[in-house]
Write a protein that holds these residues in place. Sequence first.
Motif, mmCIF file in Angstrom:
data_model
loop_
_atom_site.group_PDB
_atom_site.id
_atom_site.type_symbol
_atom_site.label_atom_id
_atom_site.label_comp_id
_atom_site.label_asym_id
_atom_site.label_seq_id
_atom_site.Cartn_x
_atom_site.Cartn_y
_atom_site.Cartn_z
ATOM 1 N N VAL A 126 50.046 -7.450 -20.919
ATOM 2 C CA VAL A 126 49.117 -6.519 -20.293
ATOM 3 C C VAL A 126 49.401 -5.106 -20.811
ATOM 4 O O VAL A 126 50.471 -4.823 -21.351
ATOM 5 C CB VAL A 126 49.233 -6.533 -18.757
ATOM 6 N N THR A 127 48.419 -4.240 -20.635
ATOM 7 C CA THR A 127 48.609 -2.821 -20.912
ATOM 8 C C THR A 127 48.092 -2.031 -19.714
ATOM 9 O O THR A 127 47.168 -2.468 -19.027
ATOM 10 C CB THR A 127 47.860 -2.368 -22.180
ATOM 11 N N ALA A 128 48.704 -0.894 -19.474
ATOM 12 C CA ALA A 128 48.262 -0.023 -18.384
ATOM 13 C C ALA A 128 47.257 0.986 -18.926
ATOM 14 O O ALA A 128 47.396 1.492 -20.043
ATOM 15 C CB ALA A 128 49.454 0.710 -17.774
ATOM 16 N N CYS A 129 46.252 1.290 -18.134
ATOM 17 C CA CYS A 129 45.192 2.191 -18.567
ATOM 18 C C CYS A 129 45.710 3.627 -18.679
ATOM 19 O O CYS A 129 46.717 3.997 -18.077
ATOM 20 C CB CYS A 129 44.014 2.124 -17.603
ATOM 21 N N PHE A 130 45.012 4.428 -19.476
ATOM 22 C CA PHE A 130 45.250 5.862 -19.523
ATOM 23 C C PHE A 130 44.405 6.484 -18.413
ATOM 24 O O PHE A 130 43.174 6.477 -18.476
ATOM 25 C CB PHE A 130 44.877 6.438 -20.891
ATOM 26 N N GLY A 131 45.071 6.983 -17.387
ATOM 27 C CA GLY A 131 44.359 7.500 -16.222
ATOM 28 C C GLY A 131 43.909 8.934 -16.401
ATOM 29 O O GLY A 131 44.318 9.637 -17.340
ATOM 30 N N ARG A 132 43.077 9.395 -15.473
ATOM 31 C CA ARG A 132 42.632 10.788 -15.467
ATOM 32 C C ARG A 132 43.625 11.674 -14.729
ATOM 33 O O ARG A 132 43.567 12.909 -14.856
ATOM 34 C CB ARG A 132 41.258 10.889 -14.791
ATOM 35 N N ALA A 133 44.506 11.082 -13.944
ATOM 36 C CA ALA A 133 45.514 11.882 -13.250
ATOM 37 C C ALA A 133 46.334 12.671 -14.266
ATOM 38 O O ALA A 133 46.723 12.137 -15.312
ATOM 39 C CB ALA A 133 46.421 10.980 -12.419
ATOM 40 N N ALA A 134 46.602 13.942 -13.955
ATOM 41 C CA ALA A 134 47.289 14.821 -14.897
ATOM 42 C C ALA A 134 48.534 15.425 -14.266
ATOM 43 O O ALA A 134 48.559 15.742 -13.071
ATOM 44 C CB ALA A 134 46.351 15.939 -15.352
ATOM 45 N N VAL A 135 49.564 15.574 -15.077
ATOM 46 C CA VAL A 135 50.791 16.224 -14.613
ATOM 47 C C VAL A 135 50.487 17.677 -14.252
ATOM 48 O O VAL A 135 49.822 18.397 -14.997
ATOM 49 C CB VAL A 135 51.877 16.156 -15.706
ATOM 50 N N ASP A 136 50.942 18.080 -13.097
ATOM 51 C CA ASP A 136 50.777 19.460 -12.644
ATOM 52 C C ASP A 136 51.925 20.277 -13.236
ATOM 53 O O ASP A 136 53.042 20.274 -12.712
ATOM 54 C CB ASP A 136 50.792 19.510 -11.120
ATOM 55 N N VAL A 137 51.638 20.974 -14.334
ATOM 56 C CA VAL A 137 52.686 21.699 -15.048
ATOM 57 C C VAL A 137 53.326 22.765 -14.171
ATOM 58 O O VAL A 137 54.548 22.949 -14.171
ATOM 59 C CB VAL A 137 52.104 22.336 -16.333
ATOM 60 N N ALA A 138 52.526 23.461 -13.371
ATOM 61 C CA ALA A 138 53.050 24.561 -12.564
ATOM 62 C C ALA A 138 53.976 24.083 -11.459
ATOM 63 O O ALA A 138 54.930 24.783 -11.088
ATOM 64 C CB ALA A 138 51.890 25.359 -11.971
ATOM 65 N N ARG A 139 53.731 22.886 -10.920
ATOM 66 C CA ARG A 139 54.499 22.398 -9.775
ATOM 67 C C ARG A 139 55.580 21.394 -10.167
ATOM 68 O O ARG A 139 56.324 20.926 -9.299
ATOM 69 C CB ARG A 139 53.567 21.773 -8.741
ATOM 70 N N SER A 140 55.664 21.040 -11.437
ATOM 71 C CA SER A 140 56.658 20.063 -11.898
ATOM 72 C C SER A 140 57.870 20.777 -12.478
ATOM 73 O O SER A 140 57.773 21.922 -12.936
ATOM 74 C CB SER A 140 56.040 19.144 -12.957
ATOM 75 N N ARG A 141 58.992 20.084 -12.452
ATOM 76 C CA ARG A 141 60.235 20.651 -13.001
ATOM 77 C C ARG A 141 60.504 19.980 -14.344
ATOM 78 O O ARG A 141 61.323 19.066 -14.468
ATOM 79 C CB ARG A 141 61.388 20.465 -12.023
ATOM 80 N N ILE A 142 59.780 20.443 -15.346
ATOM 81 C CA ILE A 142 59.855 19.873 -16.689
ATOM 82 C C ILE A 142 60.240 20.976 -17.661
ATOM 83 O O ILE A 142 59.658 22.068 -17.640
ATOM 84 C CB ILE A 142 58.512 19.253 -17.115
ATOM 85 N N ARG A 143 61.233 20.692 -18.491
ATOM 86 C CA ARG A 143 61.624 21.647 -19.534
ATOM 87 C C ARG A 143 60.935 21.216 -20.828
ATOM 88 O O ARG A 143 61.196 20.135 -21.351
ATOM 89 C CB ARG A 143 63.146 21.661 -19.705
#
Length: 229
Positions: A126-143
């Motif tokens: 199986v493969t998982a779909c590419f969703g429309r949900a997007a990472v919230d850059v301002a509220r995430s702790r990503i470097r």
Amino acid sequence: MVSELTVSPRFFVLEKGALRSRYDVDADTAEPVNCEEGADCPKCGYPIGMMRWLPPYRIELVLHGEELGDYLETQGDDLLVSERFAQAFREDGLTGLEGFHPVQVGRVRQKRRGPKLTNIPQYLAVTACFGRAAVDVARSRIRYDKPPTCEECRAAGVDSIHGFTLEPGTWQGEDIFRPRGMQGRLVVSERFARFVERHGFTNMRLTPTEELVRDPLALGPPGPKPGSA
């Protein structure tokens, strides 16, 4: 007044079980291996998906644990699920997985001493779909090494993750998907998490997105944004 945090849906990152667990197994595609190019961003053309596996679907397994679980990962974006998982997924009306192609299991090598494995599940690719949900850059702790520049795919160079959230209003209800801005991760809904627990599916590790930590270079979480208190 109920806060937005209270009513916002919860999401989890799906990964295979831990190394040296009861269900620790490597799944390798077996010859002949046919593939095609993965998906590209429809706006900027940046590759957002890995090579797609094509028929015939054949694998060889190396079992480091004691038995085979309901969920396996292969190379690329393809996943393997047991027949009992696939049946329950359909019956419970969950969404987000595509394919469900039967897989032929060839050799199974057992790394632990013990009786020969006799119960080999029927697996489906199986493969998982590419969703429309997007990472919230301002509220995430990503470097970020290189911050996202395309509003559509939001693909970026990520050095470390110390929790992330999805932008409110972008999720369209899929139970398993690859979000924009983090297409290399599998994200699942709270309904999916309850589904896994209810059926007792094995070799699945679910981590709340806000608790996911991946920091291979030990860089630590990003500092406060300029102008923040």
